[in-house]
Scaffold this motif. Sequence first.
Motif, PDB file in Angstrom:
ATOM      1  N   ASP A  77      91.707  10.277 -16.810  1.00 20.24           N
ATOM      2  CA  ASP A  77      91.470   9.981 -15.285  1.00 20.24           C
ATOM      3  C   ASP A  77      90.367   8.581 -15.333  1.00 20.24           C
ATOM      4  OD1 ASP A  77      90.576  10.086 -12.133  1.00 20.24           O
ATOM      5  OD2 ASP A  77      91.880  11.876 -12.540  1.00 20.24           O
ATOM      6  N   ASP A  78      89.423   8.657 -14.355  1.00 26.95           N
ATOM      7  CA  ASP A  78      88.410   7.462 -14.229  1.00 26.95           C
ATOM      8  C   ASP A  78      87.369   7.577 -15.618  1.00 26.95           C
ATOM      9  OD1 ASP A  78      89.255   6.687 -11.877  1.00 26.95           O
ATOM     10  OD2 ASP A  78      88.102   7.935 -10.854  1.00 26.95           O
ATOM     11  N   ALA A  79      87.385   6.363 -16.215  1.00 25.95           N
ATOM     12  CA  ALA A  79      86.636   6.506 -17.540  1.00 25.95           C
ATOM     13  C   ALA A  79      85.007   6.747 -16.954  1.00 25.95           C
ATOM     14  CB  ALA A  79      86.493   4.971 -18.049  1.00 25.95           C
ATOM     15  N   ILE A  80      84.615   6.255 -15.655  1.00 26.04           N
ATOM     16  CA  ILE A  80      83.303   6.402 -15.069  1.00 26.04           C
ATOM     17  C   ILE A  80      83.828   6.545 -13.602  1.00 26.04           C
ATOM     18  CG2 ILE A  80      80.931   5.630 -14.511  1.00 26.04           C
ATOM     19  CD1 ILE A  80      80.774   4.442 -17.067  1.00 26.04           C
ATOM     20  N   ALA A  81      83.165   7.767 -12.909  1.00 27.83           N
ATOM     21  CA  ALA A  81      83.191   7.714 -11.560  1.00 27.83           C
ATOM     22  C   ALA A  81      81.784   8.118 -10.823  1.00 27.83           C
ATOM     23  CB  ALA A  81      84.225   8.850 -11.111  1.00 27.83           C
ATOM     24  N   ILE A  82      81.217   7.276  -9.997  1.00 27.07           N
ATOM     25  CA  ILE A  82      80.015   7.670  -9.524  1.00 27.07           C
ATOM     26  C   ILE A  82      80.258   8.155  -8.069  1.00 27.07           C
ATOM     27  CG2 ILE A  82      77.879   6.566  -8.452  1.00 27.07           C
ATOM     28  CD1 ILE A  82      78.345   4.211 -10.427  1.00 27.07           C
ATOM     29  N   LYS A  83      79.731   9.510  -8.072  1.00 27.41           N
ATOM     30  CA  LYS A  83      79.936  10.413  -6.759  1.00 27.41           C
ATOM     31  C   LYS A  83      78.614  10.931  -6.069  1.00 27.41           C
ATOM     32  CE  LYS A  83      83.931  12.346  -9.337  1.00 27.41           C
ATOM     33  NZ  LYS A  83      84.997  11.827  -8.442  1.00 27.41           N
ATOM     34  N   SER A  84      78.711  11.514  -4.909  1.00 31.28           N
ATOM     35  CA  SER A  84      77.546  11.955  -4.541  1.00 31.28           C
ATOM     36  C   SER A  84      77.878  13.173  -3.266  1.00 31.28           C
ATOM     37  CB  SER A  84      76.562  10.850  -3.848  1.00 31.28           C
ATOM     38  OG  SER A  84      77.303  10.241  -2.625  1.00 31.28           O
ATOM     39  N   GLY A  85      78.652  13.692  -3.636  1.00 29.25           N
ATOM     40  CA  GLY A  85      79.215  14.814  -2.591  1.00 29.25           C
ATOM     41  C   GLY A  85      80.487  14.463  -1.549  1.00 29.25           C
ATOM     42  N   TRP A  86      80.827  15.616  -1.274  1.00 30.53           N
ATOM     43  CA  TRP A  86      82.231  15.672  -0.488  1.00 30.53           C
ATOM     44  C   TRP A  86      82.236  16.047   0.918  1.00 30.53           C
ATOM     45  CZ3 TRP A  86      86.742  18.906  -2.646  1.00 30.53           C
ATOM     46  CH2 TRP A  86      87.931  18.676  -2.361  1.00 30.53           C
ATOM     47  N   ASP A  87      82.595  14.997   1.751  1.00 31.54           N
ATOM     48  CA  ASP A  87      82.597  15.269   3.182  1.00 31.54           C
ATOM     49  C   ASP A  87      81.295  15.888   3.850  1.00 31.54           C
ATOM     50  OD1 ASP A  87      85.022  13.854   3.007  1.00 31.54           O
ATOM     51  OD2 ASP A  87      85.928  15.460   3.800  1.00 31.54           O
ATOM     52  N   GLN A  88      81.563  16.980   4.803  1.00 33.29           N
ATOM     53  CA  GLN A  88      80.433  17.358   5.371  1.00 33.29           C
ATOM     54  C   GLN A  88      79.300  18.238   4.488  1.00 33.29           C
ATOM     55  OE1 GLN A  88      83.563  18.369   5.352  1.00 33.29           O
ATOM     56  NE2 GLN A  88      83.381  20.937   5.772  1.00 33.29           N
ATOM     57  N   TYR A  89      79.853  18.741   3.344  1.00 35.03           N
ATOM     58  CA  TYR A  89      78.957  19.411   2.416  1.00 35.03           C
ATOM     59  C   TYR A  89      78.154  18.408   1.719  1.00 35.03           C
ATOM     60  CZ  TYR A  89      82.442  23.175   3.172  1.00 35.03           C
ATOM     61  OH  TYR A  89      83.195  23.846   3.632  1.00 35.03           O
ATOM     62  N   GLY A  90      78.680  17.109   1.207  1.00 36.74           N
ATOM     63  CA  GLY A  90      77.833  16.090   0.385  1.00 36.74           C
ATOM     64  C   GLY A  90      76.774  15.609   1.536  1.00 36.74           C
ATOM     65  N   ALA A  91      77.317  15.338   2.866  1.00 37.31           N
ATOM     66  CA  ALA A  91      76.307  14.716   3.821  1.00 37.31           C
ATOM     67  C   ALA A  91      75.145  15.712   4.213  1.00 37.31           C
ATOM     68  CB  ALA A  91      77.130  14.572   5.289  1.00 37.31           C
TER      69      ALA A  91
END
Length: 494
Positions: free
Chosen positions: A285-299
């Motif tokens: 899959d992605d070698a690196i994937a920067i994330k910070s939460g998903w939809d209303q839960y991340g907000a």
Amino acid sequence: MVETLTLAPTPSIWRSHRSRWITNLITSYKTLLAVLWIVVFTSFFIWQRNVGSDGFMFFKRGVVARQLPVFRPVVVNITDFGGVGDGVTVNTVAFERAVFYISKVAKKGGGQLNVPAGKWLTAPFNLTSHMTLFLDQDAVILAVDDEKVWTLMPPLPSYGYGREHPGPRYGSFIHGQNLRDVVITGHNGTIDGQGLNWWKKYRQKVLNHTRGPLVQIMYSSDILISNITLRNSPFWTLHPYDCKNVTIRNMTILAPLKEAPNTDGIDPDSCEDMLIEDCYISVGDDAIAIKSGWDQYGAAYGKPSKNILIRNLVVQSMVSAGISIGSEMSGGVSNVTIENVLVFNSRRAVRIKTAAGRGAYIRDITYKNLTFDNVRVGIIIKTDYNEHPDEGFDPKAFPIIRGITYSSIHGEGVRVPVRIHGMADIPVRNVTFRDMSVGITYKKKHIFQCAYVSGRVIGSIFPKPCENLDLYDENGSLVRKSVSENASDIDYDI
């Protein structure tokens, strides 16, 4: 149980004959040949030691095992706690006892757990603060592949969902939570998740919970992970979550390029002040994937990923992208620099992906000195990545994308060099291209694709940019104003 490590003494025969050997060598008619041979031999020897366990094993057989460095005042070995590295004995109790012992010496500066050569089969285990886990050359920590021994944990608070299933998720193989000062390193030893059965069960849809990462560190700070190989993760490979001051360097991360679903290499998630450098990553899959939460839960969680430097990487992803931002980015992503990266034999090179419902922002992202070799799509920004945890997201939570800079972008064998797909509600603003020359394999038009994009091109680039962007010369003078930033030239068929 404390190991004392001393350097091996210099052999006496070498000391006694060193002067005579040098004299004879200098006076010999073969001096030049001998000197050249010594230089080549020494250089090859040093290189061989650095490449780790994957290179020319026959050359290592006559070499005495190198001494283990000492990073802590207290040093123990997994064998001190009954560990057996035969690949059959389950060493879960040995690892748990060793970590517990180290937790008791934290006030003394912590402890180092050495894992020598061998195959150390174990169920998942936790780390502790002020700990160094050191894997010697040819050491393999091997995961038990029966999900019944993997602990179930609550969903991540910024996801509200197990990611693949509602409810609990499997924990990681090596886990850390609320820690400080943790080091995982070695002489290129390996942590192997034995993910094959996990991947099969996922495809057969017989798992009731989300698969666990190989290594996950949560709510922690001052983390160093270096000089080891991570391979065959059941799910994401290395997942720092809500962490500060993280350094990841000199890593090899491997998974099959196909039929190893969601085996991302490194996923910084709501992390800040992070360095990733000098790594080789080839995964499913992605070698690196920067994330910070998903939809209303991340907000609601509200923890961005920021101040991240990624440099000096070689990456491959035939299924997804070399380096991605998103799609789960609802806490925001900012101040990211990605430089000196080679992406080869991959579906996509660098990608930003988001959608309505994510909210937040992706801003101040700098890409420089990137090389693409045999890549289908080089640069991509996608704003319709519509995957959501549940129906509770706000469809009008539109993410903001702005301040994206691409400079010194080169390569060959690329089908579509650029595809930036903004939308009326999610326009892509303030994009800059400078010094770009990418050899293409598709000779027709629509190879630099844009929609709802504004920004500029400085100097001449190849291929010819889309008309959505203003053109400037090298001195910063405007040459041509864009026709329309909303023009659409997206062709997903190529």
